[in-house]
Every structure is written in structure tokens, then in C-alpha cells.
Design a protein around this motif. Sequence first.
Motif, PDB file in Angstrom:
ATOM      1  N   UNK A  44      35.853  37.950  44.910  1.00 40.58           N
ATOM      2  CA  UNK A  44      34.915  38.488  44.194  1.00 40.58           C
ATOM      3  C   UNK A  44      35.356  39.825  43.328  1.00 40.58           C
ATOM      4  N   UNK A  45      36.343  40.358  43.877  1.00 43.04           N
ATOM      5  CA  UNK A  45      37.087  41.705  43.398  1.00 43.04           C
ATOM      6  C   UNK A  45      38.564  41.495  43.211  1.00 43.04           C
ATOM      7  N   UNK A  63      41.718  41.258  40.569  1.00 43.11           N
ATOM      8  CA  UNK A  63      41.840  40.014  40.417  1.00 43.11           C
ATOM      9  C   UNK A  63      41.062  39.316  39.109  1.00 43.11           C
ATOM     10  N   UNK A  64      40.268  39.996  38.654  1.00 39.04           N
ATOM     11  CA  UNK A  64      39.308  39.444  37.556  1.00 39.04           C
ATOM     12  C   UNK A  64      39.342  40.418  36.463  1.00 39.04           C
ATOM     13  N   UNK A  65      40.377  41.381  36.426  1.00 34.94           N
ATOM     14  CA  UNK A  65      40.789  42.285  35.115  1.00 34.94           C
ATOM     15  C   UNK A  65      42.067  41.518  34.525  1.00 34.94           C
ATOM     16  N   UNK A  66      42.025  41.782  33.131  1.00 33.16           N
ATOM     17  CA  UNK A  66      43.271  41.197  32.417  1.00 33.16           C
ATOM     18  C   UNK A  66      44.557  41.609  32.939  1.00 33.16           C
ATOM     19  N   UNK A  67      45.491  40.499  33.000  1.00 29.02           N
ATOM     20  CA  UNK A  67      46.826  40.733  33.812  1.00 29.02           C
ATOM     21  C   UNK A  67      46.624  40.889  35.174  1.00 29.02           C
ATOM     22  N   UNK A 133      29.140  43.425  41.322  1.00 22.59           N
ATOM     23  CA  UNK A 133      28.237  43.166  42.427  1.00 22.59           C
ATOM     24  C   UNK A 133      27.555  41.996  42.287  1.00 22.59           C
ATOM     25  N   UNK A 134      27.441  41.478  41.083  1.00 27.89           N
ATOM     26  CA  UNK A 134      26.998  39.994  41.073  1.00 27.89           C
ATOM     27  C   UNK A 134      27.674  39.085  41.191  1.00 27.89           C
ATOM     28  N   UNK A 135      29.148  39.387  41.188  1.00 33.51           N
ATOM     29  CA  UNK A 135      30.418  38.459  41.772  1.00 33.51           C
ATOM     30  C   UNK A 135      30.238  38.126  43.189  1.00 33.51           C
TER      31      UNK A 135
END
Length: 163
Positions: A44-45, A63-67, A133-135
Motif C-alpha cells: 500500500x505504500x 512505490x506508488x510515486x512517479x519513478x 490510507x485508502x490504499x
Amino acid sequence: MSRTPTARLFHTDSGTELVLDRTFRAPIEDVWASVTEPERTARWFGPWKGDAGPGQMVKLQLAFEEKQPWCDLRIESCSAPRQLEVSMKDEVGNWRLELALSEKDGVTTLQLTHHLESVEGIGEIGPGWEYYLDMLVAAREGTPRPEFSEFYPEMKPYFDGLR
């Protein structure tokens, strides 16, 4: 899908705090594992690696940000399974975060507090925390991950209004 923001903003003697909560029908130890074990935070993060402990630095991948950048994350304090304080720096600024967990009658509440240096950029920061947080909720429930577009820019006016 339309999402409703849940965050609150508090002005204190020491600064400003952005506070968000989520609740889980689960024991506190299980929710704690979701926010501290690298294989579970990866869902999730982002994953992290290193020797974790108060005063220690670990490497965290966003892991869920650009690059999908890696950054240094300092563990300021930890009292498992109830409290974790961390800090990090990036190109946006200093990030001081606190997680507090409490359990009552089989329901665990997770409270995320972002200790802000200023409210500049709150319209971008707030929707990001709602998304993450929803992730976490989706990862724990095994439901599809939300899309960031459900949070930003839709929630930006709400967060800008909190100032």
C-alpha cells in the motif's frame, strides 16, 4: 467513484497538524504489522529495508510515486504496537509523521498525524494521505486499489479550505 475527505487540521503552539483516521475490524497487532512489516507496507505504500529501531535510518521506496524513488526514513520513536514516529526529507521539504493505534472491542483505529512546517501545499499533501490510507484499507481488505485521480485534484479545494 467519488471520495469524501476525512482529514482535520489543527493549529497548535508548536505548528500545524494534519490528522487522518481509519478504523479496522482487526486486532491492533495485525494493523501494526500492516504499517511496519516491509512485505505488508509494500502492498500500500512501499517496501523498506534496513535495521529498524528508534534512532535508526531505513531505506523506504515510495512505490506508488512517479519513478518509485527510495529515500532515507529515520525512526524517531517506536512503542509497538501503539505508536511510531518517523521523519524524512525530500525535494518538497521535511516530513514528520506519527502513527498512533488504539483498539477497543476488536476495532483498531489508526491515526496518522503529519506535523506540518507550514500549510503551503496542503491541497496536494492532504489528498495524498487520503489516497495512501485508502490504499492501506484496500490492501487489508483485498479489494482493488483506488486510483489517485479519485483523490486529486477533486479533494484539493477541501484541503485548501482547511487553511
